[in-house]
Design an enzyme around this catalytic site. Structure first.
Site, PDB file in Angstrom:
ATOM      1  N   ASP A  14       0.855  -1.191   0.000  1.00  0.00           N
ATOM      2  CA  ASP A  14       0.000   0.000   0.000  1.00  0.00           C
ATOM      3  C   ASP A  14       0.888   1.237   0.000  1.00  0.00           C
ATOM      4  O   ASP A  14       1.350   1.701   1.040  1.00  0.00           O
ATOM      5  CB  ASP A  14      -0.929   0.005   1.219  1.00  0.00           C
ATOM      6  CG  ASP A  14      -1.944   1.138   1.156  1.00  0.00           C
ATOM      7  OD1 ASP A  14      -1.733   2.096   0.369  1.00  0.00           O
ATOM      8  OD2 ASP A  14      -2.952   1.082   1.876  1.00  0.00           O
ATOM      9  N   HIS A  53       0.707   8.038   3.692  1.00  0.00           N
ATOM     10  CA  HIS A  53       1.360   7.338   4.792  1.00  0.00           C
ATOM     11  C   HIS A  53       2.882   7.536   4.817  1.00  0.00           C
ATOM     12  O   HIS A  53       3.556   6.959   5.661  1.00  0.00           O
ATOM     13  CB  HIS A  53       1.031   5.848   4.718  1.00  0.00           C
ATOM     14  CG  HIS A  53      -0.434   5.577   4.613  1.00  0.00           C
ATOM     15  ND1 HIS A  53      -1.315   5.851   5.642  1.00  0.00           N
ATOM     16  CD2 HIS A  53      -1.198   5.087   3.593  1.00  0.00           C
ATOM     17  CE1 HIS A  53      -2.541   5.521   5.260  1.00  0.00           C
ATOM     18  NE2 HIS A  53      -2.498   5.073   4.020  1.00  0.00           N
ATOM     19  N   ILE A  96       0.123   9.434   8.277  1.00  0.00           N
ATOM     20  CA  ILE A  96      -0.634   8.600   9.214  1.00  0.00           C
ATOM     21  C   ILE A  96      -0.409   7.116   8.930  1.00  0.00           C
ATOM     22  O   ILE A  96       0.049   6.737   7.854  1.00  0.00           O
ATOM     23  CB  ILE A  96      -2.144   8.931   9.164  1.00  0.00           C
ATOM     24  CG1 ILE A  96      -2.730   8.646   7.767  1.00  0.00           C
ATOM     25  CG2 ILE A  96      -2.392  10.375   9.578  1.00  0.00           C
ATOM     26  CD1 ILE A  96      -4.246   8.784   7.673  1.00  0.00           C
ATOM     27  N   GLY A 152      -4.828   2.123   7.969  1.00  0.00           N
ATOM     28  CA  GLY A 152      -5.889   1.526   8.786  1.00  0.00           C
ATOM     29  C   GLY A 152      -5.733   0.019   8.912  1.00  0.00           C
ATOM     30  O   GLY A 152      -5.955  -0.564   9.986  1.00  0.00           O
TER      31      GLY A 152
END
Length: 310
Positions: free
Chosen positions: A209, A214, A229, A232
């Site tokens: 990903d 990120h 961040i 998830g």
């Protein structure tokens, strides 16, 4: 705006869309890198319950694979959404809201996976639309089904397409899979606290990903975050690892299904507190960020049996 063909949102075109079949190939190295990406052995490099995910412990022939590794089979399907006719949305306003995983047999340490995806749901929520994509994954060689992923994608600004006063809602799944249990008010059965590393997102992204949200401070800033961040699905991996440790006695193959709803971001380096409540063979959980005292993820895990160590 993303979407194929007409500029009008056409729900019937959306739900009849057929995705092309796709292949996902992985090696033991990928499975081990994923385990490290969700914190396995981070506190203890010789953890007797987690070393098996990264090393051939006690002469075992293959490394073991964590059940949430199955979520990687669903990567890439959000980019496929641009090919769905009748679907109109702004990709910048897309949010990954929920993930549901069913495990049919233990995941092999390496393999070639055949993915068959379909539209499982579409809901008009007024200001937003919710699109559900279901991916069933098979071992290519044997044809055996391995697992199923269902993603709920929130498309902010794409709602309001219903043609009647009744909001449009289509789902091909039983409601008990999408219904989320309330977090109990009672004391948790178990609590597990673990600190993520400042570089956690940089490590996890190597599992496939590569969204710059990120890793790139500028992209994160444009999105309204003070820094990049955590993914998830990385947080979900941490939660399920906590459940395997505390509830399953380290036996990952007790897990039948996993459901998670993402409610808030996590910054790499923050501490995750996973609270767990047992309700028969269903385990209800909630993950909080200790530093901000905010809930970031909640859901349930269904087990095929209870551990004798409980």
């Amino acid at each position: 705006m993303a979407g194929s063909g007409s500029t009008e949102f056409d729900p019937e075109l959306v739900i009849s869309h057929k995705f092309p079949e796709s292949l996902y190939t992985y090696t033991e190295r990928d499975a081990a890198l994923y385990a490290l990406g969700i914190g396995a052995c981070a506190k203890d490099a010789i953890d007797d319950k987690e070393l098996k995910y990264v090393y051939h412990q006690d002469g075992q022939e293959f490394i073991q694979v964590l059940p949430t590794f199955a979520a990687l089979f669903s990567l890439g399907f959000t980019s496929e959404m641009e090919q769905i006719p009748g679907l109109q949305y702004d990709p910048r306003l897309l949010l990954h809201g929920q993930q549901y995983i069913e495990i049919y047999k233990p995941l092999p340490s390496h393999g070639c996976i055949l993915n068959k995806a379909s539209i499982a749901g579409l809901h008009d929520k007024g200001k937003a639309a919710i699109l559900e994509i279901e991916i069933v994954s098979y071992e290519k060689e044997s044809g055996d089904p391995l697992c199923m992923n269902r993603l709920a994608i929130y498309l902010r600004g794409a709602g309001g397409f219903s043609k009647s006063s009744q909001p449009y809602s289509y789902s091909k799944n039983p409601s008990n899979q999408s219904a989320f249990p309330k977090i109990p008010k009672s004391q948790p059965f178990a609590v597990f606290e673990e600190c993520t590393h400042a570089s956690q997102a940089l490590l996890y992204r190597l599992s496939g990903d590569y969204n710059p949200l990120h890793s790139d401070p500028m992209v994160a800033g444009i999105a309204g975050f003070s820094r990049p961040i955590l993914h998830g699905l990385c947080t979900l991996g941490y939660a399920v690892r906590a459940i395997i440790k505390c509830i399953c006695g380290g036996e990952q193959n007790m897990i039948k299904s996993i459901s998670g709803r993402f409610s808030l971001h996590v910054y790499p380096g923050e501490t995750l507190i996973t609270e767990m409540w047992l309700a028969g063979l269903r385990l209800i959980y909630q993950v909080k960020v200790k530093e901000r005292n905010r809930a970031v993820l909640s859901g349930f895990v269904d087990l095929d049996r209870l551990s004798s160590s409980l």
